[in-house]
Design an enzyme around this catalytic site. Structure first.
Site, PDB file in Angstrom:
ATOM      1  N   HIS A 160       2.588   9.118   1.375  1.00 30.07           N
ATOM      2  CA  HIS A 160       1.144   8.974   1.156  1.00 30.07           C
ATOM      3  C   HIS A 160       0.738   9.947   0.048  1.00 30.07           C
ATOM      4  CE1 HIS A 160       0.212   6.818   5.001  1.00 30.07           C
ATOM      5  NE2 HIS A 160       1.272   7.476   5.451  1.00 30.07           N
ATOM      6  N   HIS A 216       6.089  10.820   5.698  1.00 26.61           N
ATOM      7  CA  HIS A 216       6.124  10.568   7.137  1.00 26.61           C
ATOM      8  C   HIS A 216       7.472  10.005   7.553  1.00 26.61           C
ATOM      9  CE1 HIS A 216       1.466  10.153   7.364  1.00 26.61           C
ATOM     10  NE2 HIS A 216       1.871  11.406   7.438  1.00 26.61           N
ATOM     11  N   HIS A 232       8.072   7.022   4.672  1.00 25.57           N
ATOM     12  CA  HIS A 232       7.217   6.507   3.593  1.00 25.57           C
ATOM     13  C   HIS A 232       6.344   7.645   3.089  1.00 25.57           C
ATOM     14  CE1 HIS A 232       4.924   6.017   7.347  1.00 25.57           C
ATOM     15  NE2 HIS A 232       3.932   6.454   6.604  1.00 25.57           N
ATOM     16  N   HIS A 283       0.818  -1.205   0.000  1.00 31.83           N
ATOM     17  CA  HIS A 283       0.000   0.000   0.000  1.00 31.83           C
ATOM     18  C   HIS A 283       0.857   1.263   0.000  1.00 31.83           C
ATOM     19  CE1 HIS A 283       1.009  -0.282   4.254  1.00 31.83           C
ATOM     20  NE2 HIS A 283       0.782   0.999   4.305  1.00 31.83           N
TER      21      HIS A 283
HETATM   22  C1  MLT Z   1       1.771   6.376   9.744  1.00 35.75           C
HETATM   23  O1  MLT Z   1       2.426   7.306   9.337  1.00 35.75           O
HETATM   24  O2  MLT Z   1       0.949   6.463  10.674  1.00 35.75           O
HETATM   25  C2  MLT Z   1       2.016   5.113   9.096  1.00 35.75           C
HETATM   26  O3  MLT Z   1       1.490   5.012   7.849  1.00 35.75           O
HETATM   27  C3  MLT Z   1       2.290   3.999   9.962  1.00 35.75           C
HETATM   28  C4  MLT Z   1       3.219   3.060   9.312  1.00 35.75           C
HETATM   29  O4  MLT Z   1       4.351   3.396   9.002  1.00 35.75           O
HETATM   30  O5  MLT Z   1       2.806   1.922   9.097  1.00 35.75           O
HETATM   31 ZN    ZN Z   2       2.241   7.337   7.200  1.00 32.04          ZN
END
Ligand code: MLT
Ligand code: ZN
Length: 244
Positions: free
Chosen positions: A103, A120, A101, A75
């Site tokens: 989004h 993030h 990561h 994802h």
């Molecule tokens: C988040 O930033 O809350 C995440 O997507 C958690 C994760 O790294 O799984």
């Molecule tokens: Zn995240």
């Protein structure tokens, strides 16, 4: 961290689907807080809830270059530092940087405005507390850090749990461009939606190119067009805004 979900296909971002965001809380007992929690993320950083403060102080980062791996989580795409990459100090607690990561579109909004992408940087303290530093992007010039990561992202494109060694990556290359930030207490934005996460959203909006966004979208395994959790109720929380 132990709080990350290993089988990413268990939940989806498809609103209305059986394992979509409205149902995350009933997929697993441990995920109930996704539905029932009152301090969930993301939220709208609305001026109505924001209090300007100066006592929070600069984000005190002591990041260092460390070996990292690019991972396709199905994802999203994550860069993981196997042994951490230094830390940030918040309220006297040291949080080690474990991964970052992306989004798309952004999960947080500012006065209702949604952005193209959100990065993030996920940190964890010795006693398991989580702190996430988020950076927002709008369409524009290419982002330097993503440029450097491009060849590794290409190698794991469409490969579920695909992993690619990146070598030493310096987290200081992720530019913030501003010392101003929003701070509030929320949750992970993916199951198990653990609460008590210290959120720091950098105020400066950076840019990402259309091509870079396409690269990320095509790279994820499950082909979802987006991986942003819907907006969560702010309830009685306040947001602090740090301005030096
Ligand atoms: C988040 O930033 O809350 C995440 O997507 C958690 C994760 O790294 O799984
Ligand atoms: Zn995240």
């Amino acid at each position: 961290t132990s709080q990350e979900v290993e089988d990413e296909r268990e939940f989806s971002y498809e609103v209305g689907s059986e394992n979509g965001p409205g149902h995350w809380g009933s997929i697993h007992e441990d995920w109930a807080v996704c539905d029932e929690g009152e301090m969930q993320s993301p939220i709208d950083l609305s001026h109505k809830r924001v209090r300007v403060v100066s006592h929070l102080g600069h984000l005190r980062r002591s990041y260092r270059p460390s070996p990292a791996t690019m991972i396709n989580r199905g994802h999203d795409i994550m860069l993981k530092w196997e042994h951490g990459a230094g830390s940030v100090l918040m309220n006297g607690t040291k949080y080690v940087l474990n991964q970052l990561h992306w989004h798309w579109p952004s999960e947080h909004t500012i006065n209702g405005r949604r952005f193209t992408m959100e990065l993030h940087m996920v940190h964890e303290s010795e006693d398991g507390k989580i702190a996430v530093v988020g950076i927002l992007y709008k369409l524009g010039r290419a982002d330097n850090f993503l440029n450097k990561m491009e060849v590794y992202i290409r190698k794991i494109t469409s490969i579920h749990e695909g992993k690619e060694e990146v070598g030493v990556v310096d987290p200081r290359e992720v530019r913030r461009g501003s010392r101003k930030y929003y701070r509030y207490t929320g949750s992970l934005t993916t199951p198990p939606c653990t609460e008590g996460v210290v959120w720091t959203m950098v105020a400066k909006i950076r840019t990402v190119s259309r091509e870079q966004l396409k690269l990320l979208k095509e790279a994820v395994h499950d082909g979802t067009e987006m991986n942003a959790r819907p907006m969560q109720a702010i309830n009685d929380r306040m947001v602090q805004f740090y301005r030096p």
